[in-house]
Each structure stands twice: as C-alpha cells, then as structure tokens.
Design a protein around this motif. Structure first.
Motif, mmCIF file in Angstrom:
data_model
loop_
_atom_site.group_PDB
_atom_site.id
_atom_site.type_symbol
_atom_site.label_atom_id
_atom_site.label_comp_id
_atom_site.label_asym_id
_atom_site.label_seq_id
_atom_site.Cartn_x
_atom_site.Cartn_y
_atom_site.Cartn_z
ATOM 1 N N ASP A 161 0.825 -1.201 0.000
ATOM 2 C CA ASP A 161 0.000 0.000 0.000
ATOM 3 C C ASP A 161 0.863 1.256 0.000
ATOM 4 N N VAL B 229 2.213 1.673 -3.648
ATOM 5 C CA VAL B 229 1.297 2.022 -4.742
ATOM 6 C C VAL B 229 0.529 3.315 -4.487
ATOM 7 N N ASP B 230 0.476 3.751 -3.223
ATOM 8 C CA ASP B 230 -0.266 4.970 -2.878
ATOM 9 C C ASP B 230 0.587 5.783 -1.904
ATOM 10 N N ILE C 7 -6.402 -4.711 -2.649
ATOM 11 C CA ILE C 7 -5.322 -4.051 -3.381
ATOM 12 C C ILE C 7 -5.155 -4.686 -4.755
ATOM 13 N N TYR D 174 -5.448 -2.503 -8.177
ATOM 14 C CA TYR D 174 -4.240 -2.274 -8.978
ATOM 15 C C TYR D 174 -3.994 -3.488 -9.865
ATOM 16 N N HIS E 253 -2.152 -4.133 -12.322
ATOM 17 C CA HIS E 253 -0.777 -4.518 -12.640
ATOM 18 C C HIS E 253 -0.173 -5.375 -11.534
ATOM 19 N N LEU E 254 -0.605 -5.174 -10.285
ATOM 20 C CA LEU E 254 -0.157 -6.043 -9.201
ATOM 21 C C LEU E 254 -0.863 -7.388 -9.274
#
Length: 233
Positions: free
Chosen positions: A138, A141-142, A182, A186, A188-189
């Motif tokens: 987290d 990504v943020d 998450i 996201y 891509h993850l």
C-alpha cells in the motif's frame, strides 16, 4: 492481456497474525496467534488460533491492546515451547501447499516468530516466501496518501470491515482481505506473479525505511537508524 482473472495469487491466501507482549522483536513474546486460509471472496476456509503462555509477565499496556492478561495466558495458554512450534508447523504447511502468506507489517510478526524459534531451539520458518505484506504494498502504490497506515486505517480505506482490531484472527483475516482489495484496485499487481511481488516488496521495504530514516534525521534525530530488511529482520 486480460487482467480480469489474473490475480491468481490473491485467490487463496494463508493469513497470519500475532499479538505479543511488546514491540521489540528481540525481546517480546507471543501471546496469541492465528494462521488461516481465505478464499477468493475473502471467505474463511480454514483457521487455527492459539493462546500462548509466554512465560513472562504480560505488561498491562499490552493487555489493554489485545485483551489477554498474564493470568488468562497461564490458565488457558499452551506452553510457549509448544505453541511456537505449532505456529511454525501451520505456516510451513501453508507454504508447502503453495499459498502466499499474508501478514500486515510482516517484518514484525515473522521476526518475532523467528526469535521465538531461536529462544526455544526450534527450526525457524525457512525462507518464508512468497509473503504478501499489504502495508508495504500500500505504501508503494499509494505513496502520498495522507493519514495513518495502521491496519484499521488501511482496511477502512479499502472498504474492508475490521470490527475487532488487535484480535489475531480478526487482524489476520482483514489483512488478507486488504491484500485482495489491493489486487482488485491495482490490476498490474494482480497480474504480477507472487514470487516477483515478494521480490519487489524486499526493495520497497528497504526504500521506505531509507526514506523514513532520512526524514527522522532531518527532523532533529541525526543518529536515528532503522532496518529495511524484509520479511525477516
């Protein structure tokens, strides 16, 4: 690439949490633990819970957080030497089944378990991987989101209910569901293999620690140091 079904690592997850006597990974002891498995929709498929007699007094401050007193641990808890090995065995079984192990702030829980294994002469959990740490991910990504990054705050951000914070079972399950949220947020993850995601978290955690250390040093603590090793310090 069709990402709609790519989050295979998030479909079935082992979830893990400890509650302990304190915050120092080298000296604190396990009081409660949870190892479970959740399915693709976050449903609980398996769960094991432990109350452990840590063999030392549980500080009042810790009891106020997780609710387990010294007296209760002595009355209901397994001897630590037995409880620790059972927790390691449960996590080893999950790893042998190919399940990623989710732990929020994994470097704390896995390091405490490592020190407890050493304390009682047990074989430690060997090279736990892949580990999924929603805290580390987290933050990566943020990065610039304001506010706390506690499990309670992060769960609220991703819309994951957490009604009994600091209960090992509630925290472990919520952490797994946050990891799944998450993955949904996201893509891509979601499309990243669990082993690759584990490797990225090693780098992310180191970078996050370096950034935090620099911030502390700039703000009046020139000698401050912290470790970015992950998932075991």
């Amino acid at each position: 690439m069709d990402l709609s079904n790519a989050a295979s690592w998030a479909d079935t997850l082992a979830v893990f949490d400890l509650e302990t006597t304190g915050i120092d990974i080298d000296t604190c002891r396990i009081v409660t633990a949870h190892v479970g498995v959740i399915g693709v929709d976050g449903q609980v498929l398996e769960q094991r819970e432990w109350i452990v007699d840590p063999g030392v007094e549980i500080p009042t401050a810790a009891t106020l957080i997780h609710g387990v007193s010294t007296e209760r641990a002595r009355l209901e808890g397994l001897p630590a030497v037995q409880g620790v090995v059972e927790i390691i065995e449960a996590l080893t079984d999950a790893a042998n089944r190919g399940l990623p192990i989710v732990a929020y702030n994994a470097a704390y829980d896995l390091s405490v378990l490592d020190r407890e294994a050493q304390r009682y002469g047990h074989e430690p959990l060997r090279s736990p991987a892949p580990v999924i740490d929603p805290l580390v991910i987290d933050k990566a990504v943020d990065r610039y989101r304001r506010g706390k990054r506690t499990l309670t705050a992060t769960a609220a951000h991703y819309g994951v209910p957490l009604d009994d914070a600091h209960n090992a079972g509630a925290d472990a399950i919520a952490a797994g569901r946050v990891a799944q949220a998450i993955a949904r947020a996201y893509p891509h993850l979601a499309a990243t293999a669990a082993a690759e995601l584990h490797s990225r978290q090693v780098d992310w955690c180191r970078e996050q620690a370096e950034s935090y250390q620099e911030w502390r040093r700039r703000n009046g603590e020139p000698e401050f140091t912290t470790s970015g090793r992950w998932p075991v310090r």
